[in-house]
Design a protein around this motif. Structure first.
Motif, PDB file in Angstrom:
ATOM      1  N   ASP A   1      -3.305   2.242  -4.715  1.00  0.00           N
ATOM      2  CA  ASP A   1      -3.830   1.015  -5.333  1.00  0.00           C
ATOM      3  C   ASP A   1      -2.703   0.170  -5.926  1.00  0.00           C
ATOM      4  OD1 ASP A   1      -6.585   1.225  -4.827  1.00  0.00           O
ATOM      5  OD2 ASP A   1      -6.822   2.671  -6.454  1.00  0.00           O
TER       6      ASP A   1
ATOM      7  N   HIS B   1      -7.445   3.527   1.216  1.00  0.00           N
ATOM      8  CA  HIS B   1      -7.356   4.984   0.981  1.00  0.00           C
ATOM      9  C   HIS B   1      -7.842   5.765   2.222  1.00  0.00           C
ATOM     10  CE1 HIS B   1      -6.798   3.879  -3.231  1.00  0.00           C
ATOM     11  NE2 HIS B   1      -7.941   3.213  -3.199  1.00  0.00           N
TER      12      HIS B   1
ATOM     13  N   ASN C   1     -10.077  -4.082  -8.750  1.00  0.00           N
ATOM     14  CA  ASN C   1      -9.779  -3.124  -7.691  1.00  0.00           C
ATOM     15  C   ASN C   1     -10.593  -1.847  -7.878  1.00  0.00           C
ATOM     16  OD1 ASN C   1      -7.889  -2.032  -5.522  1.00  0.00           O
ATOM     17  ND2 ASN C   1      -7.602  -0.569  -7.177  1.00  0.00           N
TER      18      ASN C   1
HETATM   19 FE   LIG Z   1      -8.559   2.078  -4.831  1.00  0.00          FE
END
Ligand SMILES: [Fe+2]
Ligand code: FES
Length: 381
Positions: free
Chosen positions: A329, A215, A204
């Motif tokens: 995340d 994001h 990631n």
């Molecule tokens: Fe990220």
């Protein structure tokens, strides 16, 4: 390297990925993220053999500053043993195995909390109360763990024969040296457990493809997916460049060595196997991780700044921004782990090199390391 006593079933997983994934642009199959035996292989053939990042050298700036850590199941203590030396010891009393240090702090010596054997900062036993046979304690000390500082990071390895990290990273050093990471100033660090396989977190971080989607507020206005660019990589690391959008503000404080281009880029890299770093002109962020089961990962992450004297509010702003990015995340990676348990997923096509090339490079590293490790074990057996 530690020998493996029996040939685990998960060897067939390795054979499959050598065949289907090595050098190809395909994600790893789900077994690599959920199979306990496969994780054991990773621990024995990758983690025990490699350099692991324990933190930043200026977390412990003064003589006697220390923090505890671990490498797989080995408890460690990391200490500034003299002004220019960071030492890493097994955090195991040589009397009856108590940990001599806890948490973090500053000390003149390590006093074991069980029977008060006392070790100096150089690790040597200084006193052992009421022991009669002092002669047999001659040479007694906390075992030294091999360590190296690179770029301001502290690395350690359980492999006495590992190639020096500095020589493995000379190419990376060239790619990021203008940012002067080693001179950056520690702001804070955090210990967390994330609910995903350790590899998913590395992938990631090394994937520019998700930036704009995951994001939308935090990163897309600054480093959108379409401006990501692949960077040099070799057998020890992989990386990519996140170019700044035109509207992104200039970062005012940075190394004088940075070129005009570098002032408008963050460079993200993974030093294999398990530390990822984002270095921008004014901020360094790293996440160092170790598996804690197939679907949990222990993460130590921290921030440093180029500026020496940020006030508390400025520090807080940078911490909050990265906490938000990490939260975004983590939410994705928790769901991903559920998908990886599905019988309907066997590894999909990866995006082009500028977007997911680092993920492919990371996979190629893992596959080679596992295949070589297994071949070595078979050669011995
Ligand atoms: Fe990220
Ligand atoms: S275990 Fe440390 S002094 Fe006994």
């Amino acid at each position: 390297m530690t020998a493996i006593n029996s040939r685990p079933d998960s060897q067939s997983v390795v054979e499959t990925i050598v065949e289907n994934c090595l050098g190809k642009n395909r994600a790893l199959p789900s077994d690599c993220y959920i199979d306990e035996g496969y994780l054991q292989l990773e621990e024995q053939l990758i983690f025990r053999d490699s350099w692991m990042c324990l933190g930043r050298a200026d977390e412990i700036p003064a003589v006697g500053d220390y923090f505890t850590s671990s490498l797989l199941s080995e408890p460690l203590v990391v200490v500034r043993s003299d002004p220019s030396t960071v030492s890493v010891y097994a955090n195991v009393c040589q009397h009856r195995a108590m940990q001599v240090a806890n948490g973090a702090g500053n000390t003149r010596q390590f006093v074991c909390p069980y029977h008060a054997w006392t070790y100096a900062l150089d690790g040597k036993l200084r006193s052992a109360p009421l022991m009669e046979d002092k002669a047999s304690l001659k040479g007694c000390r906390l075992p030294v763990i091999r360590s190296e500082c690179w770029g301001g990071f502290i690395f350690a390895t359980l492999n006495e024969a590992a190639e020096s990290l500095e020589s493995q990273l000379s190419e990376l050093q060239e790619a990021i040296e203008h940012y002067q990471m080693e001179g950056m100033h520690h702001i804070s660090c955090f210990h967390e457990t994330w609910d995903c396989n350790w590899k998913s977190l590395i992938e990631n971080f090394m994937d520019g493809y998700h930036l704009s989607v995951v994001h939308p507020q935090t990163l897309r206005p600054l480093t959108p997916t379409n401006l990501c660019q692949t960077m040099s990589s070799n057998g020890a690391y992989t990386g990519y460049i996140a170019n700044y959008a035109l509207a992104a503000p200039e970062r005012l404080n940075h190394s004088a060595l940075l070129t005009a281009d570098e002032r408008r880029q963050s460079r993200l890299f993974c030093i294999y196997p398990s530390v990822v770093v984002s270095v921008s002109p004014d901020t360094l962020v790293y996440l160092s991780m170790q598996p804690d089961g197939v679907d949990k990962v222990s993460v130590k992450w921290g921030l440093s700044s180029f500026e020496k004297d940020l006030d508390e509010e400025q520090k807080d702003q940078r911490i909050k921004k990265w906490q938000e990015i990490n939260r975004e995340d983590h939410n994705i990676l928790k769901c991903l782990q559920r998908g990886l348990r599905s019988s309907f997923y066997q590894g999909g096509q990866l995006a082009p090199a500028d977007l997911e090339g680092s993920v492919k490079n990371f996979h190629d590293y893992l596959i080679r390391k596992l295949a070589q490790g297994l071949a070595a074990v078979e050669g011995v057996g």
